[in-house]
Design a protein around this motif. Structure first.
Motif, PDB file in Angstrom:
ATOM      1  N   GLY A   1       0.811  -1.211   0.000  1.00 23.51           N
ATOM      2  CA  GLY A   1       0.000   0.000   0.000  1.00 23.51           C
ATOM      3  C   GLY A   1       0.842   1.257   0.000  1.00 23.51           C
ATOM      4  N   LEU A   2       1.906   1.251   0.796  1.00 26.46           N
ATOM      5  CA  LEU A   2       2.817   2.388   0.826  1.00 26.46           C
ATOM      6  C   LEU A   2       3.500   2.559  -0.523  1.00 26.46           C
ATOM      7  CD1 LEU A   2       4.098   4.560   2.687  1.00 26.46           C
ATOM      8  CD2 LEU A   2       5.878   2.888   3.228  1.00 26.46           C
ATOM      9  N   ALA A   3       3.912   1.449  -1.131  1.00 23.71           N
ATOM     10  CA  ALA A   3       4.560   1.511  -2.440  1.00 23.71           C
ATOM     11  C   ALA A   3       3.606   2.066  -3.492  1.00 23.71           C
ATOM     12  CB  ALA A   3       5.047   0.125  -2.846  1.00 23.71           C
ATOM     13  N   MET A   4       2.347   1.632  -3.471  1.00 19.00           N
ATOM     14  CA  MET A   4       1.384   2.118  -4.455  1.00 19.00           C
ATOM     15  C   MET A   4       1.071   3.588  -4.243  1.00 19.00           C
ATOM     16  SD  MET A   4      -0.367   1.654  -7.123  1.00 19.00           S
ATOM     17  CE  MET A   4      -0.308  -0.121  -7.393  1.00 19.00           C
ATOM     18  N   SER A   5       1.053   4.032  -2.993  1.00 15.60           N
ATOM     19  CA  SER A   5       0.808   5.441  -2.714  1.00 15.60           C
ATOM     20  C   SER A   5       1.899   6.305  -3.329  1.00 15.60           C
ATOM     21  CB  SER A   5       0.734   5.667  -1.195  1.00 15.60           C
ATOM     22  OG  SER A   5       0.475   7.026  -0.908  1.00 15.60           O
ATOM     23  N   PHE A   6       3.157   5.893  -3.154  1.00 18.94           N
ATOM     24  CA  PHE A   6       4.262   6.647  -3.755  1.00 18.94           C
ATOM     25  C   PHE A   6       4.258   6.517  -5.271  1.00 18.94           C
ATOM     26  CE2 PHE A   6       6.218   6.837   0.490  1.00 18.94           C
ATOM     27  CZ  PHE A   6       6.629   8.150   0.481  1.00 18.94           C
ATOM     28  N   ALA A   7       3.951   5.327  -5.787  1.00 23.89           N
ATOM     29  CA  ALA A   7       3.930   5.136  -7.238  1.00 23.89           C
ATOM     30  C   ALA A   7       2.919   6.071  -7.887  1.00 23.89           C
ATOM     31  CB  ALA A   7       3.600   3.683  -7.562  1.00 23.89           C
ATOM     32  N   SER A   8       1.750   6.225  -7.279  1.00 22.30           N
ATOM     33  CA  SER A   8       0.730   7.126  -7.827  1.00 22.30           C
ATOM     34  C   SER A   8       1.231   8.561  -7.845  1.00 22.30           C
ATOM     35  CB  SER A   8      -0.548   7.030  -6.990  1.00 22.30           C
ATOM     36  OG  SER A   8      -1.011   5.700  -6.923  1.00 22.30           O
ATOM     37  N   SER A   9       1.918   8.946  -6.778  1.00 19.93           N
ATOM     38  CA  SER A   9       2.470  10.299  -6.719  1.00 19.93           C
ATOM     39  C   SER A   9       3.566  10.485  -7.764  1.00 19.93           C
ATOM     40  CB  SER A   9       3.020  10.562  -5.309  1.00 19.93           C
ATOM     41  OG  SER A   9       3.407  11.910  -5.147  1.00 19.93           O
ATOM     42  N   TRP A  10       4.375   9.445  -7.979  1.00 21.97           N
ATOM     43  CA  TRP A  10       5.464   9.532  -8.955  1.00 21.97           C
ATOM     44  C   TRP A  10       4.937   9.590 -10.390  1.00 21.97           C
ATOM     45  CZ3 TRP A  10       8.409   5.133  -6.022  1.00 21.97           C
ATOM     46  CH2 TRP A  10       9.035   5.686  -4.903  1.00 21.97           C
ATOM     47  N   GLN A  11       3.748   9.052 -10.628  1.00 18.55           N
ATOM     48  CA  GLN A  11       3.152   9.188 -11.964  1.00 18.55           C
ATOM     49  C   GLN A  11       2.910  10.661 -12.284  1.00 18.55           C
ATOM     50  OE1 GLN A  11       0.278   5.667 -10.920  1.00 18.55           O
ATOM     51  NE2 GLN A  11      -0.102   6.223 -13.055  1.00 18.55           N
ATOM     52  N   VAL A  12       2.423  11.401 -11.306  1.00 19.67           N
ATOM     53  CA  VAL A  12       2.178  12.832 -11.520  1.00 19.67           C
ATOM     54  C   VAL A  12       3.504  13.574 -11.604  1.00 19.67           C
ATOM     55  CG1 VAL A  12       1.003  14.879 -10.639  1.00 19.67           C
ATOM     56  CG2 VAL A  12      -0.006  12.615 -10.282  1.00 19.67           C
ATOM     57  N   GLU A  13       4.449  13.206 -10.753  1.00 21.19           N
ATOM     58  CA  GLU A  13       5.787  13.803 -10.824  1.00 21.19           C
ATOM     59  C   GLU A  13       6.365  13.652 -12.219  1.00 21.19           C
ATOM     60  OE1 GLU A  13       9.477  12.956  -7.989  1.00 21.19           O
ATOM     61  OE2 GLU A  13       9.339  11.472  -9.614  1.00 21.19           O
ATOM     62  N   ASP A  14       6.225  12.459 -12.806  1.00 24.54           N
ATOM     63  CA  ASP A  14       6.739  12.216 -14.150  1.00 24.54           C
ATOM     64  C   ASP A  14       6.039  13.092 -15.173  1.00 24.54           C
ATOM     65  OD1 ASP A  14       8.151  10.369 -16.253  1.00 24.54           O
ATOM     66  OD2 ASP A  14       6.017  10.348 -16.808  1.00 24.54           O
ATOM     67  N   ALA A  15       4.725  13.269 -15.030  1.00 27.47           N
ATOM     68  CA  ALA A  15       3.986  14.116 -15.971  1.00 27.47           C
ATOM     69  C   ALA A  15       4.515  15.543 -15.944  1.00 27.47           C
ATOM     70  CB  ALA A  15       2.496  14.084 -15.647  1.00 27.47           C
ATOM     71  N   ILE A  16       4.813  16.048 -14.747  1.00 23.00           N
ATOM     72  CA  ILE A  16       5.323  17.410 -14.622  1.00 23.00           C
ATOM     73  C   ILE A  16       6.720  17.511 -15.223  1.00 23.00           C
ATOM     74  CG2 ILE A  16       6.035  19.182 -12.964  1.00 23.00           C
ATOM     75  CD1 ILE A  16       3.816  18.099 -11.106  1.00 23.00           C
ATOM     76  N   LEU A  17       7.571  16.524 -14.943  1.00 21.16           N
ATOM     77  CA  LEU A  17       8.937  16.564 -15.463  1.00 21.16           C
ATOM     78  C   LEU A  17       8.983  16.354 -16.968  1.00 21.16           C
ATOM     79  CD1 LEU A  17      10.837  14.562 -12.690  1.00 21.16           C
ATOM     80  CD2 LEU A  17      10.766  17.037 -13.024  1.00 21.16           C
ATOM     81  N   THR A  18       8.019  15.593 -17.512  1.00 22.70           N
ATOM     82  CA  THR A  18       8.017  15.281 -18.941  1.00 22.70           C
ATOM     83  C   THR A  18       7.341  16.372 -19.763  1.00 22.70           C
ATOM     84  OG1 THR A  18       7.966  12.906 -18.455  1.00 22.70           O
ATOM     85  CG2 THR A  18       7.347  13.578 -20.682  1.00 22.70           C
ATOM     86  N   PHE A  19       6.216  16.878 -19.289  1.00 18.47           N
ATOM     87  CA  PHE A  19       5.410  17.811 -20.081  1.00 18.47           C
ATOM     88  C   PHE A  19       5.378  19.234 -19.510  1.00 18.47           C
ATOM     89  CE2 PHE A  19       3.587  13.576 -20.763  1.00 18.47           C
ATOM     90  CZ  PHE A  19       3.555  13.513 -22.150  1.00 18.47           C
ATOM     91  N   GLY A  20       5.826  19.410 -18.267  1.00 26.16           N
ATOM     92  CA  GLY A  20       5.683  20.709 -17.624  1.00 26.16           C
ATOM     93  C   GLY A  20       6.675  21.742 -18.106  1.00 26.16           C
ATOM     94  N   THR A  21       6.386  22.980 -17.785  1.00 26.79           N
ATOM     95  CA  THR A  21       7.282  24.095 -18.098  1.00 26.79           C
ATOM     96  C   THR A  21       8.382  24.162 -17.043  1.00 26.79           C
ATOM     97  OG1 THR A  21       5.987  25.644 -16.759  1.00 26.79           O
ATOM     98  CG2 THR A  21       5.341  25.369 -19.073  1.00 26.79           C
ATOM     99  N   PRO A  22       9.468  24.876 -17.329  1.00 27.71           N
ATOM    100  CA  PRO A  22      10.506  25.051 -16.296  1.00 27.71           C
ATOM    101  C   PRO A  22       9.948  25.640 -15.004  1.00 27.71           C
ATOM    102  CG  PRO A  22      11.328  25.740 -18.443  1.00 27.71           C
ATOM    103  CD  PRO A  22       9.866  25.459 -18.624  1.00 27.71           C
ATOM    104  N   GLN A  23       8.988  26.549 -15.132  1.00 34.51           N
ATOM    105  CA  GLN A  23       8.393  27.142 -13.938  1.00 34.51           C
ATOM    106  C   GLN A  23       7.630  26.086 -13.131  1.00 34.51           C
ATOM    107  OE1 GLN A  23       8.086  28.321 -17.020  1.00 34.51           O
ATOM    108  NE2 GLN A  23       9.225  30.272 -16.971  1.00 34.51           N
ATOM    109  N   GLN A  24       6.925  25.199 -13.813  1.00 38.03           N
ATOM    110  CA  GLN A  24       6.187  24.154 -13.108  1.00 38.03           C
ATOM    111  C   GLN A  24       7.124  23.157 -12.451  1.00 38.03           C
ATOM    112  OE1 GLN A  24       3.800  22.887 -16.452  1.00 38.03           O
ATOM    113  NE2 GLN A  24       1.985  23.996 -15.732  1.00 38.03           N
ATOM    114  N   ARG A  25       8.229  22.823 -13.131  1.00 36.75           N
ATOM    115  CA  ARG A  25       9.202  21.911 -12.525  1.00 36.75           C
ATOM    116  C   ARG A  25       9.793  22.512 -11.263  1.00 36.75           C
ATOM    117  NH1 ARG A  25      12.585  20.266 -18.006  1.00 36.75           N
ATOM    118  NH2 ARG A  25      10.865  19.240 -19.117  1.00 36.75           N
ATOM    119  N   GLN A  26      10.072  23.800 -11.307  1.00 37.70           N
ATOM    120  CA  GLN A  26      10.627  24.458 -10.130  1.00 37.70           C
ATOM    121  C   GLN A  26       9.571  24.566  -9.033  1.00 37.70           C
ATOM    122  OE1 GLN A  26      12.149  28.368 -10.889  1.00 37.70           O
ATOM    123  NE2 GLN A  26      13.100  28.565  -8.863  1.00 37.70           N
ATOM    124  N   ARG A  27       8.339  24.850  -9.431  1.00 31.30           N
ATOM    125  CA  ARG A  27       7.258  25.050  -8.460  1.00 31.30           C
ATOM    126  C   ARG A  27       6.956  23.776  -7.688  1.00 31.30           C
ATOM    127  NH1 ARG A  27       1.105  26.487 -10.460  1.00 31.30           N
ATOM    128  NH2 ARG A  27       0.020  26.169  -8.459  1.00 31.30           N
TER     129      ARG A  27
END
Length: 418
Positions: free
Chosen positions: A76-102
């Motif tokens: 459960g703990l692993a899945m909680s972090f995995a879900s958060s990392w999916q969004v992290e990846d979206a920001i790092l892959t598609f986000g602007t420099p400002q969003q990555r910094q934010r």
């Protein structure tokens, strides 16, 4: 672990295993007994799991290793972090420099919808244009990390027909959390619907370009399948380790343990290789989907091998293997069933035009067509609406198309006088 790790990854793996042994034991007992994880606890752990470099060349490989390690303590703990990392990846892959910094400046816990089906049909949220941006209204089904997340990633349809991905703060006016679902396993992972009512967002909250929303969520879906495969492998490893400790004999037969260890190693290798493909900026969707299908189809296979080795304990409420079985049995709620995973793979990888046809009911054999059936096919498919079709009579045809030499030589193509 027999993966080909770099020196940095080996160091990471050693730190992760030390973390699970020395710091997570008490937390895991609390999670299993209460079924909850507090946001400050997740935030503190997120800080410990923060990448040294927000954009290392092997960031997804590192995340997969983290999921493998965490799942050996708490799925459960692993899945909680995995879900958060999916969004992290979206920001790092598609986000602007400002969003990555934010969002990369401090550890955060993100939430997003579980994606058991194709993302094109997963959103009922509508984005209404206003002066400052948009207002989002609708329901997001089965959001993961719903009570711990500080931000959610949601998909919304913007006029006239473009999908956008948006990050919204959990405490924004208009965000209402529904009744949480109590899953069979994956204790600590909170799941609930969220209702959005005129939630304001601007271009600064948009991940990727307008119209890229489906692409953002499809990558998140593929990454979620990859994490699910890693977590399944972690659960299998945990089950094998527990069996070796609780076996009726001090040295359980190697012939009984070997199949479970082999299937675990195969899945570990599969998900790690897919993560390497993603880090190399190669397409990893096929590899992620196949890993998820393999994990789902074989989810209970190791338990059938391991449970007889611990005798009657396997069938009591104190059996750790029963709890681990519940974890893998809950994963279809997050990534889909065998049938849904196979359908997604066929649609995206095999280009099967009939994958969306329901399989229930009697199957009809393909209809055999001949040239004389052309007029019937044209009418059935409504290929023309304003031009009457009467194949077979040149005298009444408005246009004649000749095949063979006629497609190269105009003298063989003609138009009737009438």
């Amino acid at each position: 672990m027999e993966l080909h790790l770099t020196a940095r990854q080996t160091g990471l793996w050693q730190r992760l295993m030390a973390l699970t042994r020395e710091q997570l034991m008490g937390l895991v007992m609390q999670i299993e007994s209460t079924g909850t994880i507090e946001r400050p606890t997740l935030t503190t752990l997120a800080q410990q799991l923060t990448l040294d470099d927000p954009l290392p060349d092997d960031r997804l490989s590192q995340r997969i290793l983290s999921a493998l390690a965490l799942a050996q303590s708490s799925a459960g703990l692993a899945m909680s972090f995995a879900s958060s990392w999916q969004v992290e990846d979206a920001i790092l892959t598609f986000g602007t420099p400002q969003q990555r910094q934010r969002y990369g400046g401090q550890p955060a816990v993100f939430g997003l919808a579980a994606l058991p089906e194709q993302v094109t049909a997963s959103s009922t949220v509508k984005a209404t244009p206003v002066t400052a941006g948009w207002q989002l209204s609708g329901t997001v089904k089965a959001v993961l990390n719903v009570t711990q997340a500080t931000e959610y990633l949601v998909l919304a349809q913007t006029p006239p027909d473009a999908a956008g991905a948006f990050i919204i703060a959990a405490d924004k006016p208009g965000v209402t959390v529904g009744q949480p679902i109590a899953p069979l396993g994956l204790h600590g992972l909170t799941i609930a619907d969220i209702q959005l009512t005129d939630v304001p967002v601007t271009a600064a909250d948009q991940i990727g370009q307008l119209g890229q929303g489906q692409r953002v969520m499809q990558r998140a879906q593929s990454l979620g399948q990859l994490f699910a495969g890693a977590i399944t492998a972690g659960i299998w490893q945990h089950a094998t380790d527990q069996t070796r400790q609780l076996a009726l004999t001090e040295q359980p037969p190697l012939t009984a343990l070997a199949p479970a260890m082999a299937i675990t190693a195969a899945l570990q290798t599969s998900v790690y290789n897919a993560a390497q493909q993603a880090d190399d900026e190669r397409s990893f969707t096929d590899a992620a989907q196949l890993a998820a299908v393999f994990a789902s189809q074989n989810a209970l296979a190791p338990f059938k091998i391991l449970m007889p080795l611990i005798g009657d304990l396997a069938y009591t409420q104190h059996s750790p293997l029963v709890a681990l079985q519940n974890d893998v049995a809950t994963l279809p709620l997050i990534i889909g069933t065998d049938a849904q995973l196979a359908l997604t793979f066929a649609a995206t990888s095999l280009n099967d035009e009939v994958v969306d046809v329901p399989t229930a009911g009697p199957q009809t054999a393909p209809e055999h067509l001949v040239v004389a059936d052309l007029h019937r096919v044209v009418k059935r498919l409504k290929l023309t609406k304003d031009v009457p079709v009467n194949v077979g009579s040149i005298a009444t045809a408005k246009r004649v198309v000749a095949l063979g030499r006629g497609r190269w030589n105009p003298q063989y193509c003609f138009k009737p006088n009438n």
